[in-house]
Write an enzyme that holds these catalytic residues in place. Sequence first.
Site, PDB file in Angstrom:
ATOM      1  N   ASN A   1       0.818  -1.225   0.000  1.00  0.00           N
ATOM      2  CA  ASN A   1       0.000   0.000   0.000  1.00  0.00           C
ATOM      3  C   ASN A   1       0.847   1.269   0.000  1.00  0.00           C
ATOM      4  O   ASN A   1       0.518   2.244  -0.669  1.00  0.00           O
ATOM      5  CB  ASN A   1      -0.950   0.004   1.199  1.00  0.00           C
ATOM      6  CG  ASN A   1      -1.941  -1.140   1.131  1.00  0.00           C
ATOM      7  OD1 ASN A   1      -1.968  -1.880   0.147  1.00  0.00           O
ATOM      8  ND2 ASN A   1      -2.763  -1.304   2.159  1.00  0.00           N
TER       9      ASN A   1
ATOM     10  N   THR B   1     -14.017  37.928 -31.734  1.00  0.00           N
ATOM     11  CA  THR B   1     -14.808  37.560 -30.551  1.00  0.00           C
ATOM     12  C   THR B   1     -16.126  37.063 -31.135  1.00  0.00           C
ATOM     13  O   THR B   1     -16.531  37.528 -32.217  1.00  0.00           O
ATOM     14  CB  THR B   1     -15.091  38.753 -29.610  1.00  0.00           C
ATOM     15  OG1 THR B   1     -15.868  39.712 -30.311  1.00  0.00           O
ATOM     16  CG2 THR B   1     -13.817  39.401 -29.088  1.00  0.00           C
ATOM     17  N   HIS B   2     -16.756  36.135 -30.483  1.00  0.00           N
ATOM     18  CA  HIS B   2     -18.000  35.528 -31.007  1.00  0.00           C
ATOM     19  C   HIS B   2     -17.793  34.974 -32.413  1.00  0.00           C
ATOM     20  O   HIS B   2     -18.733  34.915 -33.206  1.00  0.00           O
ATOM     21  CB  HIS B   2     -19.152  36.532 -31.029  1.00  0.00           C
ATOM     22  CG  HIS B   2     -19.339  37.267 -29.749  1.00  0.00           C
ATOM     23  ND1 HIS B   2     -20.176  36.847 -28.750  1.00  0.00           N
ATOM     24  CD2 HIS B   2     -18.743  38.400 -29.293  1.00  0.00           C
ATOM     25  CE1 HIS B   2     -20.114  37.701 -27.734  1.00  0.00           C
ATOM     26  NE2 HIS B   2     -19.235  38.644 -28.039  1.00  0.00           N
TER      27      HIS B   2
ATOM     28  N   SER C   1      -7.672  11.934 -48.264  1.00  0.00           N
ATOM     29  CA  SER C   1      -8.936  11.218 -48.121  1.00  0.00           C
ATOM     30  C   SER C   1      -8.866   9.977 -48.996  1.00  0.00           C
ATOM     31  O   SER C   1      -8.232   9.984 -50.048  1.00  0.00           O
ATOM     32  CB  SER C   1     -10.078  12.119 -48.573  1.00  0.00           C
ATOM     33  OG  SER C   1     -11.171  11.350 -49.015  1.00  0.00           O
TER      34      SER C   1
ATOM     35  N   GLU D   1      -6.935  17.767 -35.591  1.00  0.00           N
ATOM     36  CA  GLU D   1      -8.235  17.212 -35.183  1.00  0.00           C
ATOM     37  C   GLU D   1      -8.061  16.134 -34.109  1.00  0.00           C
ATOM     38  O   GLU D   1      -8.835  16.056 -33.157  1.00  0.00           O
ATOM     39  CB  GLU D   1      -8.953  16.615 -36.388  1.00  0.00           C
ATOM     40  CG  GLU D   1      -9.410  17.657 -37.381  1.00  0.00           C
ATOM     41  CD  GLU D   1      -9.861  17.019 -38.684  1.00  0.00           C
ATOM     42  OE1 GLU D   1     -11.042  17.117 -39.010  1.00  0.00           O
ATOM     43  OE2 GLU D   1      -9.028  16.413 -39.377  1.00  0.00           O
TER      44      GLU D   1
ATOM     45  N   GLN E   1      -6.201   0.463  -7.418  1.00  0.00           N
ATOM     46  CA  GLN E   1      -5.379  -0.074  -8.500  1.00  0.00           C
ATOM     47  C   GLN E   1      -5.815   0.522  -9.846  1.00  0.00           C
ATOM     48  O   GLN E   1      -5.034   0.577 -10.785  1.00  0.00           O
ATOM     49  CB  GLN E   1      -5.522  -1.599  -8.517  1.00  0.00           C
ATOM     50  CG  GLN E   1      -4.709  -2.285  -9.581  1.00  0.00           C
ATOM     51  CD  GLN E   1      -4.619  -3.778  -9.317  1.00  0.00           C
ATOM     52  OE1 GLN E   1      -3.985  -4.208  -8.366  1.00  0.00           O
ATOM     53  NE2 GLN E   1      -5.281  -4.572 -10.130  1.00  0.00           N
TER      54      GLN E   1
ATOM     55  N   LYS F   1      -8.423  16.215 -51.393  1.00  0.00           N
ATOM     56  CA  LYS F   1      -8.412  16.588 -49.974  1.00  0.00           C
ATOM     57  C   LYS F   1      -7.045  16.562 -49.316  1.00  0.00           C
ATOM     58  O   LYS F   1      -6.215  15.721 -49.587  1.00  0.00           O
ATOM     59  CB  LYS F   1      -9.325  15.642 -49.189  1.00  0.00           C
ATOM     60  CG  LYS F   1     -10.778  15.797 -49.553  1.00  0.00           C
ATOM     61  CD  LYS F   1     -11.422  16.938 -48.801  1.00  0.00           C
ATOM     62  CE  LYS F   1     -11.899  16.417 -47.463  1.00  0.00           C
ATOM     63  NZ  LYS F   1     -12.381  17.488 -46.628  1.00  0.00           N
TER      64      LYS F   1
HETATM   65  N1  ARG Z   1      -1.382  -3.479  -7.379  1.00  0.00           N
HETATM   66  C1  ARG Z   1      -1.869  -2.772  -6.246  1.00  0.00           C
HETATM   67  C2  ARG Z   1      -2.302  -1.353  -6.620  1.00  0.00           C
HETATM   68  O1  ARG Z   1      -2.027  -0.966  -7.689  1.00  0.00           O
HETATM   69  C3  ARG Z   1      -0.803  -2.695  -5.219  1.00  0.00           C
HETATM   70  C4  ARG Z   1      -1.311  -2.665  -3.825  1.00  0.00           C
HETATM   71  C5  ARG Z   1      -1.994  -3.887  -3.457  1.00  0.00           C
HETATM   72  N2  ARG Z   1      -2.272  -3.878  -2.063  1.00  0.00           N
HETATM   73  C6  ARG Z   1      -3.072  -4.769  -1.503  1.00  0.00           C
HETATM   74  N3  ARG Z   1      -3.257  -4.661  -0.274  1.00  0.00           N
HETATM   75  N4  ARG Z   1      -3.666  -5.657  -2.234  1.00  0.00           N
HETATM   76  O2  ARG Z   1      -2.932  -0.684  -5.867  1.00  0.00           O
END
Ligand code: ARG
Length: 462
Positions: A113, A158-159, A280, A293, A325, A286
Amino acid sequence: MTTGKKPWSGRFQQSTAGDVEEFTSSIHFDRRLYSYDIEGSIAHATMLAGQNIISQKEAKKIVSTLKEILKDIEKGKLKFMAADEDIHMAIEKELIRRIGETGGKLHSARSRNDQIVLDVRLYLRAEIKKIVSLLVSLQLRLLEIAKREIKTIMPGYTHMQKAQPVLLSHYFLAFGEMFSRDIQRLKDCLGRLNVLPLGAAALAGTGLPIDRSRTAKMLGFTEISKNSMDTVADRDFIAEFIFAASLNMMHLSRFCEDLVLWSSDEFGFVEISDAYTTGSSIMPQKKNPDVAELIRGKTGRVYGDLVAILTIMKGLPMTYNRDLQEDKEPLFDAVDTLKNCLTIFAEMIKHMEFNSVRMLMAARGGFSTATDIAEHLVAKGVPFRRAHEIAGKIVAYCLGNKKRLDELTLKEYREFYKGFNLDIKNIIELDKAVNMRRHIGGTATAAVLKRIKEFEKDLRKI
Ligand code: ARG
């Protein structure tokens, strides 16, 4: 179908179903974080050894093997698969495969984490620097064109109606201002994202005696996150970056919209080179401004990335949830799209030719110096509202008699206001009108040249 044993499988009795493995895996997109993941792990292992959480010998082994893994990934020798789950697991698994038990010590005092936030922060920090340098190159190109076209007068709108004559250089510098705000925004974003998340672990921090300052220093972070729960839950920096990218794309898109219009036969202001247009499949005559674009179209796609991240975040309970994730694909898409667009746009505008005669002719129409007549009267002491009315009547007279302002005689002008003298002929000249606007921010040649100089100075500082 079931699959192999996971590093976290201790409490599980059954292995993960194959389709769940596919569904939850992020390796196919987060593999691009590999070098940051390894950089973070090297710093982490070094800190762990400094704190005697692992031995110096173990750290050395981990660090040298991580460096070998990095080389092998770069050479394409290491192949990842869905069962690897994500880039963190894949690299850790490979480390353990190469050095056994010692490899299993790397993840002490760390969770995926905080690790994922670290990787993304490192990645985005590097990408923002690349984007800023693309923006600086683009700015330099705009300045080159602004200098080259310093004599070209165009109708300002403008506009979408002809309004007043301006220098084409002034128009270019207008985008210069927008892009310089984009640079500032990205730098602000960089300042806020350059914070070390590692140490937050899963959400509550760790009981092991880590030294976050040391890790921060090794990884070049200027700050250390202050709350472990916020650290793993927060993705503000991603939303903020994609917002900055969205505005940047919007600026490119507006520029492109004008170029699409200007390259039409109706306008004929600009010719985009063959190399930056396409044909085109059915109409042989063209030459389409597809690059412009597509940049306009891709702007919508980056807005989509912004809406995606904001929506992913809005209902998340604290702290980390696997939903997070899903933050990476919109982020990577926004980074890639913006970089591609900035690169090709800078090339496209290098290969453009402006038709200054067409622009001048267009600026002559539409009574674009009517405001100058009113301002001339104001300088003579006529209240502006009255002056506006007089100038309006002159325009109506021209319309009724199919004449341009410069075709009226002094006698005709005097029908509307007795105090007019020959100066009026001068006032309604386009270059005179342009060069009257000498104040800061005005379109006069002197003001524009001054702004170009300032821009050049500012860009040298970045
Ligand atoms: N692949 C996970 C993500 O992108 C990493 C963290 C996963 N953590 C867990 N407690 N499962 O967030």
